[in-house]
Structure formats: structure tokens, C-alpha cells
Design a protein around this motif. Structure first.
Motif, PDB file in Angstrom:
ATOM      1  N   LEU A  12       0.811  -1.218   0.000  1.00  0.00           N
ATOM      2  CA  LEU A  12       0.000   0.000   0.000  1.00  0.00           C
ATOM      3  C   LEU A  12       0.848   1.272   0.000  1.00  0.00           C
ATOM      4  O   LEU A  12       0.352   2.333  -0.359  1.00  0.00           O
ATOM      5  N   GLU A  13       2.098   1.176   0.410  1.00  0.00           N
ATOM      6  CA  GLU A  13       2.972   2.339   0.348  1.00  0.00           C
ATOM      7  C   GLU A  13       3.423   2.613  -1.086  1.00  0.00           C
ATOM      8  O   GLU A  13       3.781   3.727  -1.427  1.00  0.00           O
ATOM      9  N   GLU A  14       3.392   1.582  -1.948  1.00  0.00           N
ATOM     10  CA  GLU A  14       3.797   1.733  -3.347  1.00  0.00           C
ATOM     11  C   GLU A  14       2.693   2.344  -4.196  1.00  0.00           C
ATOM     12  O   GLU A  14       2.945   3.248  -4.980  1.00  0.00           O
ATOM     13  N   ARG A  15       1.463   1.811  -4.084  1.00  0.00           N
ATOM     14  CA  ARG A  15       0.322   2.293  -4.880  1.00  0.00           C
ATOM     15  C   ARG A  15      -0.982   1.874  -4.204  1.00  0.00           C
ATOM     16  O   ARG A  15      -0.963   1.185  -3.201  1.00  0.00           O
ATOM     17  N   ASP A  16      -2.113   2.280  -4.797  1.00  0.00           N
ATOM     18  CA  ASP A  16      -3.400   1.917  -4.203  1.00  0.00           C
ATOM     19  C   ASP A  16      -3.848   0.529  -4.672  1.00  0.00           C
ATOM     20  O   ASP A  16      -3.517   0.095  -5.777  1.00  0.00           O
ATOM     21  N   TYR A  17      -4.569  -0.163  -3.794  1.00  0.00           N
ATOM     22  CA  TYR A  17      -5.065  -1.502  -4.062  1.00  0.00           C
ATOM     23  C   TYR A  17      -6.494  -1.632  -3.555  1.00  0.00           C
ATOM     24  O   TYR A  17      -6.863  -1.000  -2.568  1.00  0.00           O
ATOM     25  N   SER A  18      -7.265  -2.498  -4.204  1.00  0.00           N
ATOM     26  CA  SER A  18      -8.573  -2.902  -3.683  1.00  0.00           C
ATOM     27  C   SER A  18      -8.336  -4.156  -2.832  1.00  0.00           C
ATOM     28  O   SER A  18      -7.287  -4.803  -2.951  1.00  0.00           O
TER      29      SER A  18
END
Length: 97
Positions: A12-18
Motif C-alpha cells: 500500500l505504500e507503493e500504490r493503491d489496491y482494492s
């Protein structure tokens, strides 16, 4: 070896996720995978406050009528406006405060 929650934080620190994308990234299968991810996100949110970070939530949205749900750590099953089950899952991302 990192714990599952540490791996979620790193992702989650890299990009957004569902929640579904997180389950796939962590190689979690089965009906309860999303539920476990959501429980982990609730715990992670508390942990992040102590570390000076914040869990950003892009709310779930109905793909039929465009209704936007409140930004919560849960995946709604049905739209209260049009009763559609075609729901875009919420997305989560970690950023510094």
C-alpha cells in the motif's frame, strides 16, 4: 520473513489496491480472503496512526448509478439507491501525514 500485515503495508505504500487485488498479490484464495484483508486493514489503520502515516480510502462506488459510499474499510454488497450489485470496491493507499 514479513508478516501478512507488513506485506500489506509495503504494497500500500507503493500504490493503491482494492481488497481483491491485495488478496491476489498475497496469493490468498477462497471466500474468506477479502474478509481477512479487511480485518488486517482495520488493524493496520490503528498502527499507522502511531507511525505518523495515514490510510487513504477511495470509497466504493456503484457502477450503475454512480452512488458513492462512505469511505469505510468494508466492501458493500448492494447499492442502497438502485439495488445494483455492480459495485466498484474501495481502494486503499498509505501515505505520510
Amino acid at each position: 520473513m514479513m508478516t501478512r500485515r507488513q506485506r500489506i503495508i509495503n504494497l500500500l505504500e507503493e500504490r493503491d489496491y482494492s481488497p481483491s487485488e491485495l488478496a491476489l498479490a498475497l496469493d490468498m484464495r477462497g471466500k474468506g480472503a477479502k474478509k481477512v484483508i479487511l480485518e488486517d486493514l482495520k488493524a493496520i489503520q490503528k498502527t499507522l496512526r502511531r507511525e505518523g502515516k495515514v490510510l487513504l480510502i477511495k470509497p466504493a462506488e456503484c457502477r450503475k448509478c454512480g452512488f458513492v459510499f462512505p469511505p469505510e474499510i468494508k466492501v458493500p454488497s448492494r447499492c442502497p439507491r438502485c439495488k445494483s450489485e455492480w459495485i466498484e470496491e474501495p481502494r486503499f493507499k498509505i501515505e505520510p501525514k
